[in-house]
Motif scaffolding. Structure first.
Motif, short mmCIF file in Angstrom:
data_model
loop_
_atom_site.label_atom_id
_atom_site.label_comp_id
_atom_site.label_asym_id
_atom_site.label_seq_id
_atom_site.Cartn_x
_atom_site.Cartn_y
_atom_site.Cartn_z
N SER A 232 107.63 52.50 -12.67
CA SER A 232 107.63 53.65 -13.58
C SER A 232 106.62 53.48 -14.72
O SER A 232 106.16 54.45 -15.30
N GLU A 234 107.35 51.70 -17.49
CA GLU A 234 108.07 51.33 -18.70
C GLU A 234 108.39 49.84 -18.67
O GLU A 234 108.71 49.29 -17.61
N THR A 236 109.10 46.02 -21.44
CA THR A 236 109.20 45.37 -22.75
C THR A 236 108.50 44.02 -22.69
O THR A 236 108.35 43.43 -21.61
N ALA A 272 110.83 47.95 -16.15
CA ALA A 272 112.14 48.59 -16.07
C ALA A 272 112.82 48.27 -14.74
O ALA A 272 114.06 48.25 -14.66
N PRO A 294 108.71 47.55 -26.93
CA PRO A 294 108.55 48.43 -25.77
C PRO A 294 107.07 48.70 -25.50
O PRO A 294 106.28 48.89 -26.44
N ARG A 296 104.15 50.46 -22.40
CA ARG A 296 103.98 51.35 -21.26
C ARG A 296 102.67 51.00 -20.55
O ARG A 296 101.70 50.57 -21.16
N THR A 315 106.56 54.03 -25.49
CA THR A 315 107.09 54.54 -24.23
C THR A 315 106.40 55.85 -23.91
O THR A 315 105.68 56.41 -24.72
N ARG A 316 106.65 56.35 -22.73
CA ARG A 316 106.00 57.60 -22.31
C ARG A 316 106.52 58.76 -23.14
O ARG A 316 107.65 58.81 -23.52
#
Length: 316
Positions: A232, A234, A236, A272, A294, A296, A315-316
């Protein structure tokens, strides 16, 4: 020319005389092989192999060197012979050093409770080699690790002691290219996905376990069949380091390709989906990167041929 060759041959003969001499005093592992260290290692590596837990547990073979390391508070006890060899190279102008590679051989498993002993020798000194860094000599040490007097494994560590090559003036130097990834039959599909701006994760079709980096077989069930899922994007920051040295113009301190080389952050990113990938953290100063931040996924074009997955804050 003959005189110069004779000088080099005489010098190399002096270096070769150190082969077979001890490189470090015979040592004893600071701790017996133990379950807590095995657990920490497996957690850090994301290795869930059941062979490393339970009453019949063994230590992961790749932990071999861990049982011999002196720790931050103690300096390894090098022998006079090894110091003399390095000093001889320093005096001849080969005063820079870089670790190049290591090799390990595993002869028997180590188990909790094993007391580890080890000794190290200067296994070989190469002839003079010319590398991009400069001209020098490869020095290989071999450490034999034993448990209960039985040879459990061998660790070879190789360094290059070299005289740094003279660098061209900045105005004359060609643009440095970022090193290319090694593409082979096991990971070609991953890099084909990157070229399409897709981050693909392998999935075992037998047990459904996701794995990264790409491997020919499943660590969980041993299955050889797999397909892929697209990440995806996403994630960390699970862990990170900041690279300060050596400076390398192809790695830049900012998002601008023309920026001077400087410190940059390399992150271990937990996606993720649960797997981890090593990549650069960009778009944020290196000293502001934090564990748990976080991030991306994005794809960066470094030159006409090279595209790499990197991660930005947010993030997105």
């Amino acid at each position: 020319m003959n005189g110069e060759r004779e000088v080099h041959e005489e010098f190399e003969a002096r270096l070769k005389a150190y082969e077979g001499r001890p490189a470090a005093a015979t040592g004893v592992g600071r701790d017996p092989v133990n379950e807590p260290m095995i657990r920490h290692w497996c957690e850090a590596m994301g290795d869930t192999n059941p062979a490393y837990t339970g009453p019949d547990a063994i230590a992961p073979p790749t932990m071999l060197q861990a049982w011999t390391m002196a720790g931050l508070s103690r300096r390894p006890e090098r022998t006079a012979a090894y110091d003399e060899l390095l000093g001889l190279l320093d005096e001849s102008g080969h005063d820079a050093v870089v670790a190049t590679d290591c090799e390990q051989e595993y002869l028997r498993p180590l188990r909790p409770g094993d007391e580890v002993t080890f000794d190290s020798v200067i296994e070989s000194v190469s002839g003079r080699k010319t590398t991009k860094l400069g001209t020098g000599y490869f020095v290989t040490t071999r450490t034999d690790i034993r448990a209960g007097g039985e040879l459990a494994g061998t660790h070879r560590f190789r360094i290059l002691k070299y005289a740094p090559a003279r660098r061209p003036k900045a105005s004359d130097a060609p643009k440095e290219l970022r090193p290319r990834p090694v593409v082979n039959r096991d990971n070609a599909g991953f890099w084909e996905g990157v070229a399409r701006h897709e981050l693909l994760i392998q999935r075992c079709t037998g047990c459904g376990t996701l794995r990264f980096p790409w491997l020919p077989g499943c660590n969980s069930c041993g299955g050889l069949e797999w397909d892929t899922v697209e990440a995806s994007g996403e994630g960390t920051v699970y862990s990170y380091v900041v690279m300060h040295h050596p400076p390398f113009p192809a790695f830049t301190a900012s998002d601008h390709a023309a920026a001077a080389a400087g410190p940059f952050a390399v992150g271990l990113i937990e996606l993720a989906e649960g797997v981890r990938i090593i990549s650069n953290v960009v778009g944020v100063p290196y000293d502001e990167v934090r564990v748990g931040m976080p991030v991306r996924l994005c794809f960066r074009q470094y030159d006409d041929e090279l595209v790499l997955p990197v991660f930005r804050e947010g993030t997105r």
